[in-house]
Design an enzyme around this catalytic site. Structure first.
Site, PDB file in Angstrom:
ATOM      1  N   GLN A 103       0.856  -1.198   0.000  1.00  0.00           N
ATOM      2  CA  GLN A 103       0.000   0.000   0.000  1.00  0.00           C
ATOM      3  C   GLN A 103       0.887   1.242   0.000  1.00  0.00           C
ATOM      4  O   GLN A 103       0.397   2.360  -0.130  1.00  0.00           O
ATOM      5  CB  GLN A 103      -0.892   0.021   1.239  1.00  0.00           C
ATOM      6  CG  GLN A 103      -1.817  -1.179   1.357  1.00  0.00           C
ATOM      7  CD  GLN A 103      -2.511  -1.215   2.697  1.00  0.00           C
ATOM      8  OE1 GLN A 103      -3.562  -0.601   2.908  1.00  0.00           O
ATOM      9  NE2 GLN A 103      -1.922  -1.938   3.639  1.00  0.00           N
ATOM     10  N   ASP A 106       6.336   4.635  -1.282  1.00  0.00           N
ATOM     11  CA  ASP A 106       7.685   5.162  -1.058  1.00  0.00           C
ATOM     12  C   ASP A 106       8.764   4.467  -1.881  1.00  0.00           C
ATOM     13  O   ASP A 106       9.915   4.901  -1.883  1.00  0.00           O
ATOM     14  CB  ASP A 106       8.031   5.103   0.454  1.00  0.00           C
ATOM     15  CG  ASP A 106       7.932   3.676   1.038  1.00  0.00           C
ATOM     16  OD1 ASP A 106       7.623   3.551   2.239  1.00  0.00           O
ATOM     17  OD2 ASP A 106       8.148   2.700   0.295  1.00  0.00           O
ATOM     18  N   HIS A 121      -1.331   1.564  -4.352  1.00  0.00           N
ATOM     19  CA  HIS A 121      -1.693   2.981  -4.206  1.00  0.00           C
ATOM     20  C   HIS A 121      -0.772   3.893  -4.990  1.00  0.00           C
ATOM     21  O   HIS A 121      -0.700   5.089  -4.706  1.00  0.00           O
ATOM     22  CB  HIS A 121      -1.695   3.367  -2.710  1.00  0.00           C
ATOM     23  CG  HIS A 121      -2.756   2.641  -1.941  1.00  0.00           C
ATOM     24  ND1 HIS A 121      -2.764   2.570  -0.570  1.00  0.00           N
ATOM     25  CD2 HIS A 121      -3.837   1.936  -2.350  1.00  0.00           C
ATOM     26  CE1 HIS A 121      -3.803   1.853  -0.166  1.00  0.00           C
ATOM     27  NE2 HIS A 121      -4.468   1.447  -1.220  1.00  0.00           N
ATOM     28  N   CYS A 152      -2.485  22.714 -22.598  1.00  0.00           N
ATOM     29  CA  CYS A 152      -3.917  22.674 -22.213  1.00  0.00           C
ATOM     30  C   CYS A 152      -4.133  23.094 -20.759  1.00  0.00           C
ATOM     31  O   CYS A 152      -5.249  23.100 -20.271  1.00  0.00           O
ATOM     32  CB  CYS A 152      -4.455  21.249 -22.414  1.00  0.00           C
ATOM     33  SG  CYS A 152      -3.845  20.083 -21.199  1.00  0.00           S
ATOM     34  N   ALA A 233       8.327  -4.766  12.495  1.00  0.00           N
ATOM     35  CA  ALA A 233       8.720  -5.503  11.294  1.00  0.00           C
ATOM     36  C   ALA A 233      10.228  -5.702  11.228  1.00  0.00           C
ATOM     37  O   ALA A 233      10.711  -6.786  10.879  1.00  0.00           O
ATOM     38  CB  ALA A 233       8.232  -4.741  10.063  1.00  0.00           C
TER      39      ALA A 233
HETATM   40  N1  APR Z   1       6.550  -2.507  12.334  1.00  0.00           N
HETATM   41  C1  APR Z   1       5.342  -2.992  11.952  1.00  0.00           C
HETATM   42  N2  APR Z   1       4.191  -2.276  11.998  1.00  0.00           N
HETATM   43  C2  APR Z   1       4.289  -1.025  12.487  1.00  0.00           C
HETATM   44  C3  APR Z   1       5.502  -0.434  12.900  1.00  0.00           C
HETATM   45  C4  APR Z   1       6.664  -1.238  12.812  1.00  0.00           C
HETATM   46  N3  APR Z   1       7.868  -0.774  13.201  1.00  0.00           N
HETATM   47  N4  APR Z   1       5.250   0.832  13.319  1.00  0.00           N
HETATM   48  C5  APR Z   1       3.925   1.041  13.154  1.00  0.00           C
HETATM   49  N5  APR Z   1       3.341  -0.075  12.668  1.00  0.00           N
HETATM   50  C6  APR Z   1       1.939  -0.299  12.333  1.00  0.00           C
HETATM   51  C7  APR Z   1       0.962   0.532  13.132  1.00  0.00           C
HETATM   52  O1  APR Z   1       0.651  -0.143  14.340  1.00  0.00           O
HETATM   53  C8  APR Z   1      -0.233   0.583  12.175  1.00  0.00           C
HETATM   54  O2  APR Z   1      -1.101  -0.532  12.411  1.00  0.00           O
HETATM   55  O3  APR Z   1       1.767   0.101  11.001  1.00  0.00           O
HETATM   56  C9  APR Z   1       0.395   0.420  10.808  1.00  0.00           C
HETATM   57  C10 APR Z   1       0.325   1.685   9.986  1.00  0.00           C
HETATM   58  O4  APR Z   1      -1.040   1.928   9.752  1.00  0.00           O
HETATM   59  P1  APR Z   1      -1.440   3.197   8.858  1.00  0.00           P
HETATM   60  O5  APR Z   1      -0.689   4.382   9.336  1.00  0.00           O
HETATM   61  O6  APR Z   1      -2.948   3.197   8.831  1.00  0.00           O
HETATM   62  O7  APR Z   1      -0.855   2.842   7.421  1.00  0.00           O
HETATM   63  P2  APR Z   1      -1.493   1.865   6.375  1.00  0.00           P
HETATM   64  O8  APR Z   1      -2.203   0.730   7.049  1.00  0.00           O
HETATM   65  O9  APR Z   1      -0.421   1.523   5.400  1.00  0.00           O
HETATM   66  O10 APR Z   1      -2.582   2.811   5.643  1.00  0.00           O
HETATM   67  C11 APR Z   1      -3.231   2.266   4.523  1.00  0.00           C
HETATM   68  O11 APR Z   1      -4.278   4.393   4.133  1.00  0.00           O
HETATM   69  O12 APR Z   1      -3.685   6.579   4.353  1.00  0.00           O
HETATM   70  C12 APR Z   1      -4.018   5.611   3.416  1.00  0.00           C
HETATM   71  O13 APR Z   1      -3.311   5.225   1.227  1.00  0.00           O
HETATM   72  C13 APR Z   1      -2.835   5.377   2.523  1.00  0.00           C
HETATM   73  O14 APR Z   1      -1.680   3.350   1.975  1.00  0.00           O
HETATM   74  C14 APR Z   1      -2.275   4.070   3.037  1.00  0.00           C
HETATM   75  C15 APR Z   1      -3.503   3.365   3.550  1.00  0.00           C
END
Ligand code: APR
Length: 243
Positions: A103, A106, A121, A152, A233
């Site tokens: 998703q 980067d 995305h 345009c 992770a």
């Molecule tokens: N290792 C693993 N997971 C982690 C870590 C880490 N070091 N640090 C944070 N997290 C987890 C958080 O607990 C959270 O559940 O990563 C998750 C990030 O969640 P979001 O910020 O909601 O990101 P994401 O799930 O990728 O969002 C999905 O939403 O904003 C839109 O399009 C955007 O692709 C994005 C989509």
């Protein structure tokens, strides 16, 4: 815990098809803030869901363009972390058995050596045109802010999927196909709140896959998981995916 980890390692080794779905959490240890953690500094007062929309871009093109330029600069300044590297090395050592769906926009998986990354995305470092006229064979950008077509007037826009927009069809089809054939679905660093990406683990489970969630916090996908590893992770994946 150790017993869950060893069980998960067995599942991963036995899998003929593994779907790996990543979210912002896989890049957190590279220093890229996740969406739903507090954004720092200038942007802390903005909610990404308010900026990552076509309406926001039409209303405040300069502000939204600068937000993406800031994020591009931030990503250029960081490197893939051990989680990205473990995924790339595992897939290279098990050719044809891993489909990586992210998703994230980067490009850090690619920087870590992952190939054929399915970017649901889009990607921060690619641009497209906001409703080009369709008549310009090749838009030429002028130095306006944000850049627009000299012929345009169409605005250049980041080639990322904004809220309310459809995902790239081919990418989504390939991701859903991977979910259908997966024996294991490894979900890393996503809150599981944004569909259709968040629907992939449930689709894999319905098709018979074991679902593993790696996330230091509880997530909306824990209920779907056969195993939840509440770890970061960067700590967990090098162990899970050790050759
Ligand atoms: N290792 C693993 N997971 C982690 C870590 C880490 N070091 N640090 C944070 N997290 C987890 C958080 O607990 C959270 O559940 O990563 C998750 C990030 O969640 P979001 O910020 O909601 O990101 P994401 O799930 O990728 O969002 C999905 O939403 O904003 C839109 O399009 C955007 O692709 C994005 C989509």
């Amino acid at each position: 815990d150790a017993s869950t980890e060893s069980l998960v390692r067995q599942w991963l080794r036995a899998a003929r098809h593994t779907l790996i779905l990543t979210g912002a959490g896989v890049s957190a240890e590279s220093g890229v803030p996740t969406f739903r953690d507090a954004l720092t500094g200038l942007w802390a007062r903005f909610d990404p869901e308010d900026l990552a929309t076509e309406a926001a871009y039409r209303e405040h093109p300069g502000l939204v363009w600068d937000w993406y330029e800031m994020r591009r600069g931030m990503v250029r300044a960081v490197a893939p972390n051990p989680a990205h590297l473990a995924i790339a090395q595992w897939a290279a050592a098990h050719p044809g058995t891993v489909t990586l769906v992210t998703q994230n926009v980067d490009g850090l998986h690619q920087q870590a050596g992952s190939e054929h990354v399915i970017e649901l995305h889009g990607n921060l470092f690619r641009n497209s045109w906001l409703h080009g006229c369709g008549r310009c064979d090749a838009h030429r950008t002028d130095t306006t802010h944000p850049p627009s077509c000299t012929a345009c007037g169409a605005l250049l826009r980041p080639a990322v999927v904004w809220f309310g927009e459809d995902l790239p069809r081919v990418a989504l089809y390939r991701a859903q196909h991977a979910a259908e054939i997966a024996d294991v679905c490894l979900v890393v660093g996503t809150s599981g709140l944004v569909y259709p990406a968040a629907g992939l683990p449930g689709q894999a489970k319905a098709a018979g896959a074991k679902v593993i969630v790696v996330n230091p916090q509880p997530s909306a996908l824990d209920a779907t998981a056969d195993a939840v590893l509440q770890m970061s992770a960067g700590d967990c994946l090098p162990r899970l995916l050790a050759m």
